[in-house]
Design a protein around this motif. Structure first.
Motif, mmCIF file in Angstrom:
data_model
loop_
_atom_site.group_PDB
_atom_site.id
_atom_site.type_symbol
_atom_site.label_atom_id
_atom_site.label_comp_id
_atom_site.label_asym_id
_atom_site.label_seq_id
_atom_site.Cartn_x
_atom_site.Cartn_y
_atom_site.Cartn_z
ATOM 1 N N LEU A 583 0.813 -1.218 0.000
ATOM 2 C CA LEU A 583 0.000 0.000 0.000
ATOM 3 C C LEU A 583 0.847 1.269 0.000
ATOM 4 N N VAL A 584 2.058 1.193 -0.509
ATOM 5 C CA VAL A 584 2.927 2.365 -0.587
ATOM 6 C C VAL A 584 3.293 2.648 -2.032
ATOM 7 N N ARG A 585 3.872 1.680 -2.702
ATOM 8 C CA ARG A 585 4.315 1.877 -4.071
ATOM 9 C C ARG A 585 3.148 1.698 -5.035
ATOM 10 N N PRO A 586 3.098 2.481 -6.097
ATOM 11 C CA PRO A 586 1.986 2.376 -7.051
ATOM 12 C C PRO A 586 2.073 1.112 -7.890
ATOM 13 N N SER A 587 0.920 0.630 -8.281
ATOM 14 C CA SER A 587 0.809 -0.505 -9.189
ATOM 15 C C SER A 587 0.074 -0.049 -10.446
ATOM 16 N N LYS A 588 0.081 -0.868 -11.457
ATOM 17 C CA LYS A 588 -0.572 -0.514 -12.707
ATOM 18 C C LYS A 588 -2.073 -0.732 -12.581
ATOM 19 N N GLY A 589 -2.828 0.233 -13.065
ATOM 20 C CA GLY A 589 -4.277 0.081 -13.088
ATOM 21 C C GLY A 589 -4.987 1.027 -12.145
ATOM 22 N N MET A 590 -6.280 1.215 -12.392
ATOM 23 C CA MET A 590 -7.148 2.042 -11.569
ATOM 24 C C MET A 590 -8.469 1.327 -11.370
ATOM 25 N N ILE A 591 -9.138 1.658 -10.290
ATOM 26 C CA ILE A 591 -10.426 1.049 -9.984
ATOM 27 C C ILE A 591 -11.417 2.153 -9.649
ATOM 28 N N THR A 592 -12.625 1.998 -10.137
ATOM 29 C CA THR A 592 -13.676 2.998 -9.962
ATOM 30 C C THR A 592 -14.699 2.467 -8.966
ATOM 31 N N LEU A 593 -14.938 3.248 -7.912
ATOM 32 C CA LEU A 593 -15.843 2.870 -6.833
ATOM 33 C C LEU A 593 -16.811 4.011 -6.556
ATOM 34 N N GLU A 594 -17.897 3.642 -5.909
ATOM 35 C CA GLU A 594 -18.837 4.618 -5.368
ATOM 36 C C GLU A 594 -19.290 4.117 -4.006
ATOM 37 N N LEU A 595 -18.956 4.864 -2.967
ATOM 38 C CA LEU A 595 -19.197 4.432 -1.598
ATOM 39 C C LEU A 595 -20.219 5.333 -0.926
ATOM 40 N N ASP A 596 -20.995 4.709 -0.027
ATOM 41 C CA ASP A 596 -21.937 5.431 0.829
ATOM 42 C C ASP A 596 -21.771 4.895 2.245
ATOM 43 N N VAL A 597 -21.480 5.802 3.176
ATOM 44 C CA VAL A 597 -21.263 5.431 4.576
ATOM 45 C C VAL A 597 -22.266 6.181 5.446
ATOM 46 N N PHE A 598 -23.030 5.436 6.246
ATOM 47 C CA PHE A 598 -23.946 6.006 7.224
ATOM 48 C C PHE A 598 -23.534 5.496 8.606
ATOM 49 N N PHE A 599 -23.373 6.397 9.558
ATOM 50 C CA PHE A 599 -23.018 5.973 10.911
ATOM 51 C C PHE A 599 -23.548 6.984 11.916
ATOM 52 N N ASN A 600 -23.655 6.502 13.146
ATOM 53 C CA ASN A 600 -24.099 7.338 14.249
ATOM 54 C C ASN A 600 -22.876 7.816 15.024
ATOM 55 N N PRO A 601 -22.646 9.118 15.147
ATOM 56 C CA PRO A 601 -21.423 9.596 15.812
ATOM 57 C C PRO A 601 -21.324 9.179 17.265
ATOM 58 N N VAL A 602 -22.458 9.113 17.965
ATOM 59 C CA VAL A 602 -22.424 8.740 19.386
ATOM 60 C C VAL A 602 -22.003 7.284 19.537
ATOM 61 N N ARG A 603 -22.621 6.403 18.761
ATOM 62 C CA ARG A 603 -22.255 4.981 18.835
ATOM 63 C C ARG A 603 -20.809 4.770 18.395
ATOM 64 N N ALA A 604 -20.387 5.499 17.363
ATOM 65 C CA ALA A 604 -18.995 5.370 16.913
ATOM 66 C C ALA A 604 -18.027 5.845 17.977
ATOM 67 N N SER A 605 -18.390 6.890 18.722
ATOM 68 C CA SER A 605 -17.513 7.384 19.792
ATOM 69 C C SER A 605 -17.431 6.387 20.935
ATOM 70 N N ILE A 606 -18.566 5.783 21.280
ATOM 71 C CA ILE A 606 -18.552 4.772 22.355
ATOM 72 C C ILE A 606 -17.707 3.579 21.940
ATOM 73 N N ARG A 607 -17.830 3.171 20.689
ATOM 74 C CA ARG A 607 -17.055 2.024 20.206
ATOM 75 C C ARG A 607 -15.565 2.326 20.186
ATOM 76 N N THR A 608 -15.197 3.599 20.048
ATOM 77 C CA THR A 608 -13.787 3.973 20.000
ATOM 78 C C THR A 608 -13.062 3.627 21.285
ATOM 79 N N PHE A 609 -13.752 3.683 22.415
ATOM 80 C CA PHE A 609 -13.121 3.427 23.711
ATOM 81 C C PHE A 609 -13.286 1.975 24.157
ATOM 82 N N LYS A 610 -13.626 1.100 23.237
ATOM 83 C CA LYS A 610 -13.692 -0.328 23.523
ATOM 84 C C LYS A 610 -12.586 -1.038 22.745
ATOM 85 N N PRO A 611 -12.235 -2.264 23.161
ATOM 86 C CA PRO A 611 -11.122 -2.960 22.479
ATOM 87 C C PRO A 611 -11.389 -3.123 20.995
#
Length: 848
Positions: A583-611
């Motif tokens: 994941l440092v040096r470039p390789s040949k080729g490109m990939i086209t993606l379309e991402l959608d992320v939905f999350f709850n900030p409170v739940r994500a913050s609580i999860r941050t302080f767990k293992p």
């Protein structure tokens, strides 16, 4: 002269008469010629073959029922009027040629041998014209695709391909390769030195049951199928015996049940057990060839299995169902009780559900170790339902032993109810305590691009309300939702000899993995696949990897991209450059993606302080010179940063800059005199704010630490390095790195051992002195407030240089610890003792 011309012309007319008569009889009402291909056969074809017009015992009106009729009354054969007929007799392979009409006949094989080529045939009388237009070369292709060649009287192809189908059933009475008295066997199948299939590992069993079936295309029956059995180990797999099968001895379309006796010429065991397999060899025709190639997929070296679509460009239902999990098994390892452990070493627990494995942390050997760790398995509808638990004891790097096993049937675990298990270990004594919860999982899907879940307005609205702030505490563990559209890749590397690749894409989010179908023979695949996944940790990165499906070999890596979820722009189609596996040096080729992320900030913050979620157990990492060098560089960088900070503080005490020392002394006096507990987090907050303004203003870049970081691939760099450096230079470089690590480890070990030896009275004088100092410090701290003690210490440090400009700085605590011997020094300073078996004469000779 005229007579000669007349004779010649008469001969030409006589020879051409059958041709013109045939053309005349075959003209239709429109006058168009219906027969295009004509083959003639002389009356006397060979002196060694009887005249086919006069077959003994048969009249001209009695054709053979299972032969090929060829000549007419003029001695010519009309190959275009032949047709296939079924022949129940096996003499000529079950098929023959027949021409309707009362003509003489000859065996099919004789005609094929004489002509040296295959005649064109017709399938039915009404399709005669269409079949007559077929070229002889096309007939050759059709015969080859059906797996039959005219020169073989048995119907077995000479230059065709075969399909070898194997059903690996079980093993019996296999040899022991582990110290606990069992083995972890698996089987490799090889042809011509290449492994084309590897079975799963059956742990702790000398009579394993595999029940695995697979197929493999074979071109040459002169080769042998080699079956090898190995014992799975963390370091090097042990050989458990082998057997072979001659493919030429197998009959077509017949299933053999074989008990393969294992043998090893280098082993002392007389009986190494047997492996029971079912083997069937069949002919591959052209129609089944492509489908067999696509359906057959060997096991991969990686932890995922390559996709095997049955139709190009489509996502098969079987591949989808195999990847989608329906529940999550949450296991909480609590403790072990009454373990029978002796000696020193570590103890850990290994959980296994199918191919998913988790290993707990190592604890010192004790009778009641406590772990308090949590693991999560994905449970598939068609997957195994038995959770295997095994406790291991380990001493050193190589020696380990199993302390006992137990199992849990997940089909008996109620849904959404935490179950406590206290299972006794078999065969050893002791118990292991853990909790198991089966939680249904929703949101995992694989769909086509034209029907993604979020295109439904109701579904999108439901997700928005599901992760809104007002519902933050309804389901705390449901952090978020990800939809990933894998659209296409462009300009990939060519992994095949034809300059193309067979690419498929794999996405990984934590321990969750999903895979697209394979697009064959292209460098610009379009998958148009949509994946949906639940998000367990918003700080994870989505890893998208592209591989080339390579038949019976492991897939070739083509490129990879890592996308942190927090950096995703929803609904934006983005093209990413592929990188190497590091994941440092470039390789040949490109990939086209379309991402959608939905999350709850409170739940994500609580999860941050767990293992953080534990990763699946993988093979032990191998030694890498490049990784070792990189880690040494990282440690050196941190050490230099600490030393630089200490030198900056020390410069304030040394009055190297009068202005800086006066400001530091003033801040020290003010802070200590007005010290309150809230000032500590306030100071850290101000430090973070200061760094933020530094980064925001552009004065400092948070990536400047990565400028000199070398994360190159070890193997490729070694190849380039070998061209530039000699062997001795590389040896010296490795020695330098190893010596540095050796010195660092020695300093850390000595520091810990000296603290231990201070308290265990290894040197009574130093321990007594430490007792005296600690007693005085206790009395001073009891009667004098901490504020005054810190003030006295600080004033002493700031004025020490002013009082004595030539004083030498030192740290009294570290100076004291350096006087305490380490364990190695204790052994070196101890008095040598004679062993009990040493004779007095020997003692005398050994005396100085």
């Amino acid at each position: 002269m005229d007579c000669k011309k007349t004779s010649v012309w008469g001969n030409i007319r006589q020879k051409a008469k059958p041709l013109f008569s045939n053309l005349k009889s075959r003209r239709g009402g429109s006058g168009k010629l219906e027969v295009k291909n004509k083959r003639t056969l002389d009356q006397r074809m060979s002196v060694s073959v009887p005249d086919m017009r006069r077959v003994p015992g048969h009249s001209a009106s009695e054709p053979f029922g299972d032969t090929l009729t060829v000549p007419d009354n003029e001695g010519h054969a009309d190959w275009t009027s032949l047709e296939w007929v079924n022949n129940p007799t096996p003499e000529d392979g079950g098929l023959s040629y027949r021409r309707p009409g009362p003509l003489g006949a000859a065996p099919r094989d004789v005609v094929s041998m004489l002509t040296g080529e295959i005649p064109s045939v017709e399938i039915s009388q009404d399709r005669k014209q269409h079949k007559n237009d077929v070229d002889v070369t096309e007939i050759h292709k059709s015969q080859d695709s059906s797996g039959l060649e005219m020169g073989d009287s048995q119907g077995i192809p000479q230059k065709s391909s075969y399909l070898l189908t194997v059903n690996l059933k079980e093993g019996r009475n296999l040899v022991v390769r582990d110290r606990c008295g069992t083995s972890d066997p698996y089987v490799k199948f090889k042809i011509d030195g290449k492994t084309f299939y590897k079975s799963k590992v059956v742990y702790k069993n000398l009579n394993p049951t595999w029940n695995e079936s697979f197929s493999y295309p074979v071109q040459d029956l002169e080769k042998r199928l080699l079956v090898k059995v190995y014992d799975r180990d963390l370091t090097t797999d042990d050989f458990m015996g082998a057997s072979s099968i001659a493919l030429s001895t197998l009959e077509l379309n017949r299933t053999y049940e074989m008990q393969l006796q294992l043998d090893d010429p280098n082993s002392l065991e007389d009986d190494m057990g047997v492996v029971i397999v079912d083997i069937c060899l069949s002919v591959r025709d052209r129609e089944s060839k492509s489908s067999t190639d696509s359906k057959w997929t060997p096991k991969r070296k990686r932890s995922f299995k390559a996709g095997t679509p049955t139709q190009r460009g489509l996502q098969p239902d079987a591949l989808r169902k195999r990847q989608l999990w329906s529940a999550v098994v949450r296991v909480t390892l609590v403790e072990a009780q009454d373990l029978s452990v002796d000696g020193q070493g570590d103890v850990y627990v290994l959980f296994r559900l199918g191919n998913q494995k988790f290993k707990s942390k190592n604890l010192c050997k004790q009778h009641n170790p406590q772990w308090r760790e949590k693991f999560e398995f994905n449970h598939f509808p068609d997957g195994p339902d038995v959770l295997e638990v095994e406790v291991w004891g380990k001493e050193g790097r190589k020696y380990k032993e199993s302390l006992g096993t137990c199992e849990v049937d997940l089909s008996q675990v109620p849904v959404n109810q935490q179950q406590l298990y206290t299972h006794s270990l078999v065969p050893s004594a002791g118990k292991v305590v853990f909790l198991v919860t089966m939680v249904p999982c929703s949101g995992v899907s694989i769909t086509d691009l034209w029907a993604p879940p979020l295109n439904d307005p109701n579904q999108r609205e439901h997700l928005m309300s599901r992760y809104c702030l007002k519902n933050s505490f309804k389901n705390v563990q449901d952090v978020g939702f990800l939809q990933a559209k894998i659209i296409k890749a462009t300009d990939l590397s060519a992994a095949d000899l034809n300059g193309k690749s067979d690419p498929f894409c794999v996405i990984e989010l934590g321990n969750d993995r999903l895979q697209t179908h394979t697009i064959y023979k292209t460098l610009n695949p379009e998958w148009n696949t949509v994946f949906t996944l639940p998000i367990k940790d918003i700080h994870d990165a989505l890893e998208v990897s592209v591989f080339d499906e390579d038949g019976d070999k492991p897939p070739d890596f083509l490129g990879k991209a890592a996308l942190p979820l927090l950096s995703v722009q929803n609904g934006v189609q983005t093209t990413y450059m592929l990188k190497k596996d590091d994941l440092v040096r470039p390789s040949k080729g490109m990939i086209t993606l379309e991402l959608d992320v939905f999350f709850n900030p409170v739940r994500a913050s609580i999860r941050t302080f767990k293992p953080k979620e534990a990763k699946f157990m993988e093979d032990n990492p191998k030694f890498s010179k490049k990784v070792l060098q990189r880690n040494v560089y990282r440690v050196r960088k941190i050490t230099r940063a600490i030393i630089h900070s200490l030198q900056y503080i020390k410069s304030c005490f040394q009055w190297q800059s009068t202005q800086r020392s006066i400001m530091a002394f003033s801040i020290f006096l003010f802070t200590v005199w007005h010290w309150e507990l809230f000032m500590l987090p306030l100071f850290l907050l101000l430090l973070i704010a200061w760094n933020y303004f530094q980064v925001a203003s552009g004065k400092v870049s948070y990536n400047h630490d990565l400028d000199h970081m070398d994360l190159g691939d070890d193997e490729e760099d070694d190849e380039k390095e070998s061209e530039r450096r000699g062997l001795m230079e590389k040896i010296h470089m490795i020695q330098e790195i190893v010596v540095t690590v050796q010195s660092l480890l020695e300093e850390i070990a000595c520091f810990g051992e000296r603290i231990k030896n201070t308290f265990n009275w290894s040197v009574p004088f130093l321990s007594s002195l430490a007792c005296l100092v600690l007693f005085v410090a206790t009395v001073i701290a009891y009667f004098i407030p901490l504020r005054y003690i810190v003030l006295i210490w600080g004033i002493h440090k700031f004025t020490k240089k002013l009082r004595n400009p030539y004083t030498i700085d030192n740290n009294e605590v570290l100076d004291f610890l350096r006087r305490v011997p380490s364990d190695v020094q204790k052994v070196q300073y101890s008095e040598a003792r004679a062993t009990g078996t040493q004779s007095p004469l020997r003692k005398k000779k050994c005396a100085p």
